[in-house]
Design a protein around this motif. Structure first.
Motif, mmCIF file in Angstrom:
data_model
loop_
_atom_site.group_PDB
_atom_site.id
_atom_site.type_symbol
_atom_site.label_atom_id
_atom_site.label_comp_id
_atom_site.label_asym_id
_atom_site.label_seq_id
_atom_site.Cartn_x
_atom_site.Cartn_y
_atom_site.Cartn_z
ATOM 1 N N THR A 1 0.847 -1.207 0.000
ATOM 2 C CA THR A 1 0.000 0.000 0.000
ATOM 3 C C THR A 1 0.873 1.244 0.000
ATOM 4 O O THR A 1 1.765 1.363 0.841
ATOM 5 C CB THR A 1 -0.908 0.011 1.256
ATOM 6 N N PRO A 2 0.629 2.177 -0.906
ATOM 7 C CA PRO A 2 1.428 3.413 -0.906
ATOM 8 C C PRO A 2 1.243 4.143 0.424
ATOM 9 O O PRO A 2 0.148 4.145 0.996
ATOM 10 C CB PRO A 2 0.837 4.229 -2.054
ATOM 11 N N LEU A 3 2.322 4.767 0.892
ATOM 12 C CA LEU A 3 2.292 5.424 2.202
ATOM 13 C C LEU A 3 1.178 6.464 2.278
ATOM 14 O O LEU A 3 0.502 6.590 3.300
ATOM 15 C CB LEU A 3 3.663 6.049 2.483
ATOM 16 N N GLY A 4 0.976 7.172 1.178
ATOM 17 C CA GLY A 4 -0.046 8.214 1.162
ATOM 18 C C GLY A 4 -1.434 7.670 1.506
ATOM 19 O O GLY A 4 -2.263 8.381 2.068
ATOM 20 N N ARG A 5 -1.668 6.398 1.148
ATOM 21 C CA ARG A 5 -2.984 5.800 1.424
ATOM 22 C C ARG A 5 -3.107 5.309 2.866
ATOM 23 O O ARG A 5 -4.204 4.988 3.325
ATOM 24 C CB ARG A 5 -3.239 4.636 0.446
ATOM 25 N N VAL B 1 -0.248 4.613 16.624
ATOM 26 C CA VAL B 1 0.775 4.928 15.607
ATOM 27 C C VAL B 1 0.155 5.829 14.539
ATOM 28 O O VAL B 1 -0.911 5.516 14.002
ATOM 29 C CB VAL B 1 1.293 3.649 14.909
ATOM 30 N N VAL B 2 0.825 6.936 14.240
ATOM 31 C CA VAL B 2 0.413 7.813 13.142
ATOM 32 C C VAL B 2 1.491 7.730 12.057
ATOM 33 O O VAL B 2 2.693 7.739 12.348
ATOM 34 C CB VAL B 2 0.204 9.259 13.653
ATOM 35 N N VAL B 3 1.023 7.632 10.828
ATOM 36 C CA VAL B 3 1.910 7.454 9.669
ATOM 37 C C VAL B 3 2.189 8.815 9.030
ATOM 38 O O VAL B 3 1.272 9.617 8.859
ATOM 39 C CB VAL B 3 1.196 6.537 8.644
ATOM 40 N N SER B 4 3.452 9.061 8.668
ATOM 41 C CA SER B 4 3.752 10.305 7.957
ATOM 42 C C SER B 4 4.894 10.103 6.968
ATOM 43 O O SER B 4 5.514 9.038 6.922
ATOM 44 C CB SER B 4 4.101 11.416 8.955
ATOM 45 N N TYR B 5 5.133 11.142 6.202
ATOM 46 C CA TYR B 5 6.221 11.097 5.225
ATOM 47 C C TYR B 5 7.566 11.238 5.927
ATOM 48 O O TYR B 5 7.673 11.839 6.999
ATOM 49 C CB TYR B 5 6.053 12.214 4.202
ATOM 50 N N HIS B 6 8.594 10.707 5.270
ATOM 51 C CA HIS B 6 9.955 10.846 5.801
ATOM 52 C C HIS B 6 10.432 12.281 5.556
ATOM 53 O O HIS B 6 10.203 12.829 4.472
ATOM 54 C CB HIS B 6 10.870 9.846 5.085
ATOM 55 N N PRO B 7 11.104 12.891 6.552
ATOM 56 C CA PRO B 7 11.560 14.272 6.354
ATOM 57 C C PRO B 7 12.474 14.445 5.137
ATOM 58 O O PRO B 7 12.443 15.509 4.501
ATOM 59 C CB PRO B 7 12.330 14.586 7.647
ATOM 60 N N ALA B 8 13.258 13.418 4.792
ATOM 61 C CA ALA B 8 14.126 13.541 3.605
ATOM 62 C C ALA B 8 13.263 13.665 2.342
ATOM 63 O O ALA B 8 13.616 14.395 1.408
ATOM 64 C CB ALA B 8 15.057 12.335 3.500
ATOM 65 N N TYR B 9 12.141 12.974 2.320
ATOM 66 C CA TYR B 9 11.212 13.081 1.189
ATOM 67 C C TYR B 9 10.589 14.479 1.168
ATOM 68 O O TYR B 9 10.443 15.094 0.107
ATOM 69 C CB TYR B 9 10.141 11.992 1.313
#
Ligand code: URA
Length: 297
Positions: free
Chosen positions: A247-251, A264-272
């Motif tokens: 599953t793509p992270l955005g979803r 747990v909350v999902v987020s983007y990596h700061p490097a991204y």
């Protein structure tokens, strides 16, 4: 057949004071040899195929052929799994100082050959270094990069600066006051050693490091986990989200999951985020969701 571990696995278990029987040097053959010591791992019985046609009884007593041994690859897998389980159980019983020591001396995968420092994690410094710091927030990233490998601290490069700024915006810091756990974060990575050239973590590396992360979480008892990036999310949600690997992270964003009971909350990596500025607004929304979840707990 006994549990066969290679020299590195034996050293690793000895370091952790885990006692496992393994075969001694073979004694010189004797006329009336003692029976071999009891095996610690018993191979599954080989299936016996029924003959297609009934044979006449043998004229002489049959000489039994030795049972075929399992394929070497199957043995290697079984032994590796057993060693990994023994190691994971030992780590699951460690206190904070023992866990720090185990990470510092870890040789469980090939990354030990290329790292300069292990990167255990960072959070508020306590007068009592033997106890885990009291933090409400745990941030889980992927793996140390070059700067982190040099300094032995996670997220100290450009991505780390962005992470610190984002946390500051919700009044949270890795150097937060020990007396105010709601403002304090502990920051860790899935991998405690840098993959050479910052390549992606490999499956066996994640598997060997996973017990460390699990124990860190059990000892820190954070009230909220922010998982940043694909590898952190996949590691933490592997048991609760069946299709997390595909599953793509955005979803996966925008929902609260659980790891060992911790939200747990999902987020983007700061490097991204550094490369993709429009996603920063979404990362901000994730941070706000984490903060609200914490408030409601
Ligand atoms: N990226 C990570 O995931 N962790 C670090 O510590 C640094 C960069």
């Amino acid at each position: 057949m006994a549990l066969q571990l290679d020299a590195r696995q034996r050293a690793m278990l000895e370091e952790m004071h885990v006692r496992v029987w393994w075969p001694q040097e073979a004694p010189a053959p004797q006329a009336a040899a003692e029976p071999a010591p009891a095996p610690t791992v018993v191979p599954p019985a080989a299936p016996v195929a029924a003959p297609a046609v009934a044979e006449p009884p043998p004229a002489r007593p049959a000489v039994r052929a030795p049972a075929p041994s399992p394929a070497p690859a199957a043995w290697a897998d079984a032994v590796a799994t057993t060693a990994q389980d023994v190691r994971a159980a030992a780590i699951a019983g460690m206190d904070w100082p023992a866990l720090q020591q185990a990470v510092a001396g870890c040789q469980a995968c090939k990354l030990c050959g290329t790292r300069r420092n292990t990167v255990f994690g960072v959070g508020p410094t306590l007068a009592d270094a033997a106890a885990p710091p009291r933090v409400d927030w745990l941030i889980v990233g992927e793996a140390p990069g070059e700067q982190e490998d040099l300094r032995g601290e996670p997220f100290v490069g450009q991505a780390g600066k962005l992470l610190d700024n984002m946390l500051r915006a919700v009044h949270v810091s890795r150097h937060g006051e020990a007396a105010e756990p709601q403002r304090a974060a502990f920051i860790v990575n899935v991998l405690k050693c840098r993959p050479p050239g910052n390549r992606n973590p490999e499956l066996d590396e994640v598997a060997q490091c996973e017990p460390f992360l699990k124990r860190q979480i059990a000892l820190l008892q954070p009230k909220i986990i922010l998982a940043v990036g694909r590898f952190a999310v996949q590691s933490l949600l592997a048991a609760s989200v069946p299709d997390v690997q595909t599953t793509p992270l955005g979803r996966l964003r925008g929902k609260v999951y659980r790891y060992e009971g911790v939200p747990v909350v999902v987020s983007y990596h700061p490097a991204y985020l550094l490369r993709s500025l429009p996603e920063k607004a979404k990362a901000w929304a994730d941070l706000c969701l984490a903060k609200e979840t914490l408030k409601a707990s």
